[in-house]
Design an enzyme around this catalytic site. Sequence first.
Site: not given
Ligand SMILES: Cc1ncc(C[n+]2csc(CCOP(=O)(O)OP(=O)(O)O)c2C)c(N)n1
Lengths: 315, 324
Positions: A47, A116
């Site tokens: 972000e 959140h």
């Molecule tokens: C700073 C931030 N941006 C966006 C999100 C929304 N979000 C939650 S999980 C996620 C994907 C994360 O992917 P990864 O790091 O590969 O972990 P996984 O969910 O696959 O375990 C996103 C975009 C968030 N929680 N925090």
Amino acid sequence: MSEEMERDDRVFVIGEEVGYYQGAYKVTQGLLERFGERRVVDAPIAEAGFAGLAVGAAMVGLRPIVEFMTWNFSLVAFDQIVNNAAKMHQMSAGQLRVPVVFRGPNASARQVAAQHSHAVEPFYCNVPGLRVVYPSTPRDAKGLLKTAIRDDSPVVFLEGETLYGLQGDVPEPEADELIPFGSAKLVREGHHVTVVSFGRPMPMLTKLADELEREGISLELIDARSLRPLDTATIVASVKKTNRCVVVHEHWPYGGPGAEIVDCVQREAFDYLDAPILRASNLDVPMPYALELENEVIVGPERVRAALRQVLYLD
Amino acid sequence: MGNSQHELQPMYRTMYLIRRFEEEAARAYSLGKIGGFLHLYIGQEAVAVGAEAAIEKTDYVITSYRDHGVALARGSSARSVMSELFGKDTGLVRGLGGSMHLFDAEHRVLGGHAIVGGQLPLAAGVAFRARYMQERDVTLCFLGDGATNIGGFHEGLSLAGLWKLPVVFVCENNRYSMGTPLNRTTPLADLTLKAAGYGLASDRFDGHDVLTVRDRMRAAVERARDGGGPTLVEVLTYRFRGHSMSDPGKYRTAEELEDFKRTADPCALARKQLLTSGVAEELLSALEQEVETEVMDAVRFAEESAPASRSSLDAFVYAGSSGH
Ligand SMILES: Cc1ncc(C[n+]2csc(CCOP(=O)(O)OP(=O)(O)O)c2C)c(N)n1
Ligand SMILES: [Mg+2]
């Protein structure tokens, strides 16, 4: 968004899951198919990076729309928004402009707990150089978004996560209806008490106004919808008529636009007031997960009724 | 029965517990008994369980919102985790946090964290304490592949590398960041390349075989404990469910998913290894039945527990007695 992208090639959208996934809340649905990867940019979870990139691109002429998957995640980009987007025009003595729209769903959703559920309007409303708008109907969202995209200053555009499901008429593309910043909307005329709010509580308040009507209490309901600049004239004129005012908001009670509205009413309509101006807001705690507790924290009709009873001296 | 097979049995039990626990949580979610976001760990069980087998009870663990597996592997009870998901007063954090925020100080689980990347600097801080107090605790920090793009990752690694902090960053590469495949979030095919820039050691391995995870994790953990500094470990894994319960998963093909389920199911793999090494089928069924009882007991306990208490709302906003 698509109308504005059609109209101006400099406008592009960037954010997480805005393209192939069609938007985490489907706000950008169909944009990728229509405008391609050049203008609908899927960004990784970075972000601060993509908010800053948008500010940089805007400094040299593009007009980015940054989607935060939710405004909670803007907090890791807070520095870019507050230190860079908001200040660039002033620091450069007007040489540079930052026409960026930062948008996304704001405030609590449903049981998503402390990290959140932020209502971020107090954070951003405090910053000169930013404009902050928070529509509560589809028509206002469209009109204000068009204004935001065409504005030459950075705009914080807040969408109610729980308002996405609302349906309503919006003007046809040809109408090109723009709603100016700094104009509040008189949603409903009444004469006993003025209720000012914005964002998520609005549908709840409209319903409450109907109920109270049947109980013999007439609410004048105002949707502030543009929080910075704030249309104090419309609010003050209403309070001068009803002589009482309750401000309803979802953000925490310490400061923020809710308190700002109270301050302006007491300054400009002091002699007209028949009761203290009260606020009904979320409770002053981080958002809990459990449904019963969340319902307790989020401002609901009972808390508004209690404030109304007090300013109407019905207790 | 070989020594490692002897150790495999309890690890299989924990993996199976996580699997069955989450299947029941998913069911409860669809019945509306659990709300908010629910991110399942199904398919990735070998990572948390293998990592747990490589550390001491006194070590610390911190993770993201995908945290049920980590908490259960650490020893948080199925009852207390399920109750948390149900938003009950008997939950790990009294219904305040739900699925994404499991904290269990007793088992040194320092949280599920819902802002991507937020836990990495925290992990550096936890490891900083060990160095500060000259203790030998190691910190494990779990993160997703998508998290390697955010500032918290880079600043966390930066500090850990600079001060040689005793932390192991465990990047669970499940190939997707929500709906976006890895090749559209980073130009690197190998995420451990990110370690070198910050002076971290690294390792990269397949995470479907729990014993492999344990052995490779041991190396990183011992390096941290012996003052050799932090490691970024990339574990290749796969999630069998959507990103969360609200994700229909349209971004991947059914064949891809079936392929992973067939060839890389950590529970099935461990079970097969146990049978091959001579553990009797009856013994495994008995163990599975025991887990079944434990999980169903947790569901019943959660359902019957008292709701979250109104008094929890204000009780924990400030610590200490000076607050109002
Ligand atoms: C700073 C931030 N941006 C966006 C999100 C929304 N979000 C939650 S999980 C996620 C994907 C994360 O992917 P990864 O790091 O590969 O972990 P996984 O969910 O696959 O375990 C996103 C975009 C968030 N929680 N925090
Ligand atoms: Mg991932």
